[in-house]
Every structure is written in structure tokens, then in C-alpha cells.
Design a protein around this motif. Structure first.
Motif, PDB file in Angstrom:
ATOM      1  N   HIS A   1       0.840  -1.210   0.000  1.00  0.00           N
ATOM      2  CA  HIS A   1       0.000   0.000   0.000  1.00  0.00           C
ATOM      3  C   HIS A   1       0.876   1.261   0.000  1.00  0.00           C
ATOM      4  O   HIS A   1       0.626   2.209  -0.764  1.00  0.00           O
TER       5      HIS A   1
ATOM      6  N   ASP B   1      -1.588   5.812   7.179  1.00  0.00           N
ATOM      7  CA  ASP B   1      -2.678   6.333   7.994  1.00  0.00           C
ATOM      8  C   ASP B   1      -3.169   5.245   8.941  1.00  0.00           C
ATOM      9  O   ASP B   1      -3.201   4.054   8.589  1.00  0.00           O
TER      10      ASP B   1
ATOM     11  N   ASP C   1      -6.164   4.599   9.810  1.00  0.00           N
ATOM     12  CA  ASP C   1      -7.358   3.918   9.305  1.00  0.00           C
ATOM     13  C   ASP C   1      -6.989   2.764   8.380  1.00  0.00           C
ATOM     14  O   ASP C   1      -7.655   1.717   8.382  1.00  0.00           O
ATOM     15  N   ILE C   2      -5.946   2.942   7.574  1.00  0.00           N
ATOM     16  CA  ILE C   2      -5.519   1.869   6.674  1.00  0.00           C
ATOM     17  C   ILE C   2      -5.000   0.681   7.475  1.00  0.00           C
ATOM     18  O   ILE C   2      -5.322  -0.486   7.208  1.00  0.00           O
TER      19      ILE C   2
ATOM     20  N   THR D   1      -5.598  -0.233  10.605  1.00  0.00           N
ATOM     21  CA  THR D   1      -6.652  -0.950  11.341  1.00  0.00           C
ATOM     22  C   THR D   1      -7.626  -1.648  10.393  1.00  0.00           C
ATOM     23  O   THR D   1      -8.247  -2.649  10.770  1.00  0.00           O
ATOM     24  N   ALA D   2      -7.759  -1.136   9.159  1.00  0.00           N
ATOM     25  CA  ALA D   2      -8.639  -1.805   8.194  1.00  0.00           C
ATOM     26  C   ALA D   2      -8.011  -3.086   7.669  1.00  0.00           C
ATOM     27  O   ALA D   2      -8.707  -4.059   7.376  1.00  0.00           O
ATOM     28  N   TYR D   3      -6.673  -3.101   7.551  1.00  0.00           N
ATOM     29  CA  TYR D   3      -5.984  -4.278   7.021  1.00  0.00           C
ATOM     30  C   TYR D   3      -5.730  -5.349   8.085  1.00  0.00           C
ATOM     31  O   TYR D   3      -5.683  -6.542   7.764  1.00  0.00           O
TER      32      TYR D   3
ATOM     33  N   THR E   1      -5.729  -6.813  12.408  1.00  0.00           N
ATOM     34  CA  THR E   1      -6.393  -6.825  13.711  1.00  0.00           C
ATOM     35  C   THR E   1      -5.504  -6.131  14.734  1.00  0.00           C
ATOM     36  O   THR E   1      -4.319  -5.880  14.494  1.00  0.00           O
TER      37      THR E   1
END
Length: 295
Positions: free
Chosen positions: A33, A44, A46-47, A49-51, A53
């Protein structure tokens, strides 16, 4: 296109073994990424935590593969609040400036290739027109030359008086052989032709290799350098490769594979030339092929 770099010892590194497969999978995704979006290792929150755990993120931070804001690693920059940074990212990966410069260089190479192809097609079209005009001028010149020939008088052949052959009784008149006629092919703009066959204008259609927009990439350059070393002039070989397929008008399913085959052959020929026995001077001249053991 850019690549996230992992060296050949990555799988056995102590940090990787300690983090475990799940956390390492998250690390690879985060690296790809960052490379894709040219963030130079910054991520970031958010990235991340989205990818991954919370557990896999903690493992990467614990082993030092990922840094959060306020970390104590002296080699890595601090991320923004709530963000993360991939440890030693720029030690193994290109910066945004390097990637953008490489992309711009590739774009310019492709543009030069397209410009060269258009110029070659234009020169070929001009050659057809010039050749056609030259043939028309030849025919006109041959026709006009007859206007200035002095007329022959009587049965003489142009000499001051009749020759013995002209006045010899029973002489056989042998006609002069006809002048060779040039069966020139003339292209018709409307699509027809004059002569036995017309100039094939389809021969000057765009080349398939140019239609496919193929160009030498940095990846192919790295492959050639790592496989055969710096001995080959890759720009020269690529120009020869392009001229070859522009000349025969053939299409290939995979131009990259075809270029690699071309480079392998060129490297083989270069090696064979380098290994040929040199000519040895002898008293009568140089050694013959038989003396050198070639035949």
C-alpha cells in the motif's frame, strides 16, 4: 509500476519468525500500500486498522517492524499522530522522487519510440512518392530524346554514304533488336494501379509492435543486467529488436518474452565471438582456417 522490496532472507529473519505468519501478512500488505501510493513508508491509522487486527498490529510494533507515533527508533522518521511508519522503509525501497523520475524516463522512451516509428513510416511513404516520380521522369526523358535524333536519308545507316552492306545485292536486312521496355509499377491514389502490379501500400501500415505500445522497462533492464552483466548494449539491442519486427510486420503474444529471447541470442553470439581463437601471424601471412582447426 513500483515494487515493495523484500530481500531473500526475509522469511528467516528473527523478527519475521517472532511476529508469525498473520502479522507478516499484514506487514506485506501495508508495504505494498505504501509503495503504490508513494507514501515513503508512512501509513494512515485507518488503513492499518482496516488491514489488520489489533493483535497483529501489536505484534508488528513489538518486534520493531512497524512504528507508531512517538517511537524510539533513531533511524526512522516519526509518523503523524494516529499514524504508523514501516521500519527502514527507504533503506530497501525507492523514494517518491526516484519512482516518479523512473516513470517519466519510461514515458519519454516510449514517446521517442512512437516518434521514431512515425518518422520511419513518413520516410517510407516519401520514398514511394519519389520513386514513382522518378519513373515518370525516366519515361518522359526517353520519349523526348527522340525529338532530337537526326533523320536518316535514304537507306543509309547514318554514315556519309551507302555502305557495302546497304548496296550488296541479296543482302539480308537484319532489324535492330528492340529496346528493353521497363515495366514500372505505378501506384494509383484511388486504389488501382498501372503496370503488371501496383505498389503495396499496406506494406507501410503501422507496425504491430508500435500498435501494442511496447517499450523497454526498467524491470527488463534489471533482468538483462543481472543475467548477462553490463557487456551488452541494451539500447542498441532494443533498437535492433524494434527494427526487426517493424520490418517483418509480425505480431507476438508477449513482446517482453520475445525481447528476452533476443537478448539471450545476442549474449550467446557475443560470447561465441569473444571465444574465437585469434589470428596468429606466421611467416607467410596469417593462419588459415584449417591451421586454426576450424575446418
Amino acid at each position: 509500476m513500483a515494487w515493495f522490496a523484500l530481500d531473500d532472507g526475509f522469511d528467516t529473519h528473527p523478527k519475521v519468525r517472532k511476529a508469525g505468519n498473520a502479522a507478516v501478512g499484514l506487514f506485506v500488505r501495508l508495504g505494498v500500500h505504501a509503495t503504490k501510493h508513494l507514501t515513503e513508508g508512512h501509513l494512515d491509522g485507518d488503513i492499518v486498522t482496516a488491514y489488520g487486527t489489533a493483535a497483529t498490529i501489536r505484534k508488528l510494533i513489538a518486534v520493531g517492524m512497524l512504528h507508531e507515533a512517538g517511537h524510539g527508533c533513531p533511524r526512522c522518521p516519526q509518523p503523524a499522530d494516529g499514524g504508523y511508519y514501516i521500519h527502514d522503509y527507504l533503506d530497501y525501497n525507492k523514494s517518491r522522487q526516484q519512482i516518479e523520475a523512473a516513470r517519466e524516463a519510461a514515458r519519454k522512451r516510449q514517446q521517442r519510440g512512437r516518434d521514431t516509428a512515425r518518422l520511419n513510416r513518413s520516410e517510407r511513404d516519401s520514398a514511394v512518392i519519389l520513386n514513382s516520380n522518378s519513373r515518370e521522369n525516366d519515361a518522359s526523358f526517353a520519349s523526348n530524346c527522340g525529338q532530337f535524333d537526326p533523320p536518316f536519308e535514304g537507306s543509309t545507316a547514318g554514315q556519309g554514304g551507302p555502305s557495302r552492306r546497304d548496296t550488296h545485292e541479296g543482302a539480308t536486312v537484319v532489324p535492330s533488336p528492340p529496346l528493353p521496355s521497363h515495366n514500372y509499377d505505378v501506384a494509383d491514389v484511388s486504389g488501382g494501379s498501372a503496370g503488371s502490379s501496383a505498389v503495396d501500400l499496406d506494406a507501410y501500415a503501422p507496425s504491430p509492435i508500435d500498435d501494442d505500445n511496447w517499450a523497454l522497462t526498467d524491470g527488463l533492464r534489471r533482468w538483462a543486467l543481472s543475467t548477462f552483466g553490463p557487456g551488452l548494449d541494451l539500447d542498441y539491442e532494443t533498437a535492433q529488436f524494434l527494427d526487426h519486427f517493424r520490418g517483418n510486420g509480425q505480431r507476438r503474444k508477449n513482446w517482453n518474452t520475445e525481447w528476452q529471447k533476443w537478448i539471450r541470442r545476442s549474449a550467446k553470439f557475443a560470447s561465441e565471438r569473444a571465444n574465437r581463437p585469434p589470428l596468429r601471424a606466421v611467416s607467410g601471412g596469417y593462419m588459415s582456417p584449417e591451421e586454426r582447426g576450424i575446418f
